[in-house]
Design a protein around this motif. Structure first.
Motif, PDB file in Angstrom:
ATOM      1  N   LEU A 250       0.714  -1.050  -0.005  1.00 34.26           N
ATOM      2  CA  LEU A 250       0.162  -0.126  -0.083  1.00 34.26           C
ATOM      3  C   LEU A 250       0.901   1.273  -0.012  1.00 34.26           C
ATOM      4  N   ILE A 251       2.129   1.304   0.837  1.00 29.85           N
ATOM      5  CA  ILE A 251       2.678   2.413   0.845  1.00 29.85           C
ATOM      6  C   ILE A 251       3.639   2.480  -0.377  1.00 29.85           C
ATOM      7  N   LEU A 252       4.088   1.393  -0.957  1.00 33.92           N
ATOM      8  CA  LEU A 252       4.708   1.696  -2.414  1.00 33.92           C
ATOM      9  C   LEU A 252       3.564   2.176  -3.346  1.00 33.92           C
ATOM     10  N   THR A 253       2.493   1.490  -3.475  1.00 34.95           N
ATOM     11  CA  THR A 253       1.671   1.843  -4.734  1.00 34.95           C
ATOM     12  C   THR A 253       1.179   3.485  -4.443  1.00 34.95           C
ATOM     13  N   CYS A 254       0.898   3.844  -3.219  1.00 33.57           N
ATOM     14  CA  CYS A 254       0.485   5.181  -2.819  1.00 33.57           C
ATOM     15  C   CYS A 254       1.709   6.339  -3.099  1.00 33.57           C
ATOM     16  N   SER A 255       2.924   5.909  -3.337  1.00 33.52           N
ATOM     17  CA  SER A 255       3.971   6.952  -3.222  1.00 33.52           C
ATOM     18  C   SER A 255       4.790   6.831  -4.434  1.00 33.52           C
ATOM     19  N   SER A 256       4.681   5.861  -5.323  1.00 37.78           N
ATOM     20  CA  SER A 256       5.644   5.667  -6.576  1.00 37.78           C
ATOM     21  C   SER A 256       5.148   6.024  -7.738  1.00 37.78           C
ATOM     22  N   PHE A 257       6.026   7.111  -8.316  1.00 35.05           N
ATOM     23  CA  PHE A 257       5.609   7.609  -9.395  1.00 35.05           C
ATOM     24  C   PHE A 257       5.553   6.443 -10.786  1.00 35.05           C
ATOM     25  N   LYS A 258       6.163   5.279 -10.407  1.00 36.48           N
ATOM     26  CA  LYS A 258       6.071   3.852 -11.268  1.00 36.48           C
ATOM     27  C   LYS A 258       5.144   3.314 -11.314  1.00 36.48           C
ATOM     28  N   SER A 259       4.306   3.768 -10.135  1.00 35.78           N
ATOM     29  CA  SER A 259       2.817   3.075 -10.020  1.00 35.78           C
ATOM     30  C   SER A 259       1.816   3.422 -11.143  1.00 35.78           C
ATOM     31  N   ARG A 260       1.143   2.537 -11.888  1.00 32.70           N
ATOM     32  CA  ARG A 260      -0.095   2.954 -13.155  1.00 32.70           C
ATOM     33  C   ARG A 260      -1.170   3.489 -12.145  1.00 32.70           C
ATOM     34  N   ASN A 261      -1.400   2.942 -11.031  1.00 37.86           N
ATOM     35  CA  ASN A 261      -2.681   3.620 -10.316  1.00 37.86           C
ATOM     36  C   ASN A 261      -2.464   4.963  -9.637  1.00 37.86           C
ATOM     37  N   PHE A 262      -1.185   5.112  -9.359  1.00 42.77           N
ATOM     38  CA  PHE A 262      -0.826   6.556  -8.829  1.00 42.77           C
ATOM     39  C   PHE A 262      -0.828   7.421 -10.105  1.00 42.77           C
ATOM     40  N   SER A 263      -0.112   7.208 -11.294  1.00 46.38           N
ATOM     41  CA  SER A 263      -0.275   7.852 -12.284  1.00 46.38           C
ATOM     42  C   SER A 263      -1.619   8.217 -12.825  1.00 46.38           C
ATOM     43  N   LEU A 264      -2.420   7.456 -12.880  1.00 45.17           N
ATOM     44  CA  LEU A 264      -3.978   7.504 -13.410  1.00 45.17           C
ATOM     45  C   LEU A 264      -4.568   8.592 -12.243  1.00 45.17           C
TER      46      LEU A 264
END
Length: 335
Positions: A250-264
């Motif tokens: 959860l921490i990674l996906t909510c903070s990484s610019f490499k995350s597709r979901n975060f980018s969306l």
């Protein structure tokens, strides 16, 4: 490290390629099944998967084929590395071409929308008593694909109701850069793996509106608490929500610019509209479908999760995404 195993990975996507690299580094015999000839040829001829990793070299011992019977012929372990919408087809092929009992490991992230259930339950129901599945488990955790290909240190979780098999999976994958710990709480890890993507979209929206780091930390905390409310329906344990597959991912996906979901999420804020952002977003973003399943679960089980509710409205009811900022502190009551 275990003795060499014959392992089939169904799918030639980014994460399947990553795991193929890990497993061949560990001395296992890996063959990947893909439907894109360009990817199959890239892996066999050039030892790269340029569709995802450009010119980064992967282990030259990885093989690939578009012939499913050939891919599964000698398999002792089969890894399901396809999007959730392609899972039924993969399972049908296992039933059709599988000649012996195999260990099945799922890495697809999502929930069974049709039955409002865990993907693991769907897979087990379809394969059990058909003489093809020896045991079942899954693999989840914070592991950005490009970093694993580069052999950066990564810690994730193997999951199975059978502790012995969970340990088997951990030993299968673990090496000096890829560390795997085991758990029997497959429900907790699986629900978190699916629903954390919704929170990551929300985190991207905060980023797009230049919200503070304080707000993101609060969002992650609230998100973790709300995900547990869903997971509890399926028998998950609270202590699970402090491991790599839950809080870590959860921490990674909510903070990484490499995350597709975060980018969306960032694109949604930039366009001030989810519909507009999704229209031009080409990559698969798991959190969009997961938000829909989460909303159905909320209705069915009367789960009070206001953050997930507002995310559903942003993604499906065209609610202005700025409402996430405006209503943010109301969510704190769920913690």
């Amino acid at each position: 490290m275990q003795s060499s195993k014959n392992i089939t990975i169904i799918g030639t996507g980014a994460y399947g390629t990553v795991l193929a690299n890990v497993l061949t580094d560990n001395g296992h015999n890996v063959i990947m099944h893909g439907i894109e000839n360009s990817q199959v040829n890239d892996i066999n001829d050039n030892h790269i998967n340029s569709a995802f990793f450009r010119d980064l070299i992967i282990n030259e011992n990885i093989k690939a084929t578009n012939d499913f019977p050939v891919a599964i012929e000698k398999a002792e372990v089969v890894i399901l590395s396809v999007p959730t919408f392609a899972l039924d087809s993969a399972l049908d092929n296992i039933l059709k071409y599988g000649k012996r009992k195999m260990s099945i490991i799922n890495i697809a992230k999502g929930l069974d929308e049709e039955n409002l259930d865990l993907l693991s339950n769907k897979i087990i129901k379809k394969l059990e008593n058909k003489n093809v599945m020896k045991n079942f488990g899954a693999l989840y955790g914070p592991s950005v694909a490009i970093e694993v290909i580069l052999r950066k240190p990564t810690c994730i979780m193997s999951c199975s109701k059978d502790k012995v098999f969970a340990d088997f999976i951990a030993n299968l994958f673990s090496n000096e850069y890829f560390i795997v710990k085991s758990t029997t709480d497959i429900a907790g890890c699986e629900v978190s793996a699916a629903l954390k993507n919704v929170i990551a979209i929300a985190s991207g929206i905060l980023q797009g509106y230049s919200a503070s780091d304080n707000a993101r930390a609060s969002l992650i905390t609230i998100g973790n608490a709300e995900i547990y409310k869903f997971a509890k329906v399926f028998g998950a344990e609270m202590t699970t929500f402090m491991n790599f597959a839950t809080l870590g991912d959860l921490i990674l996906t909510c903070s990484s610019f490499k995350s597709r979901n975060f980018s969306l999420g960032m694109a949604i804020a930039e366009n001030n509209s989810a519909a507009t952002a999704l229209k031009y977003h080409k990559k698969t973003v798991e959190g969009v479908a997961s938000a829909k399943v989460a909303f159905k679960l909320m209705e069915k089980y009367k789960i009070d999760t206001p953050l997930f509710e507002i995310m559903y409205k942003i993604l499906y009811n065209n609610l202005n995404p700025s409402n996430l900022i405006n209503s943010f502190f109301k969510f704190a009551t769920v913690v």
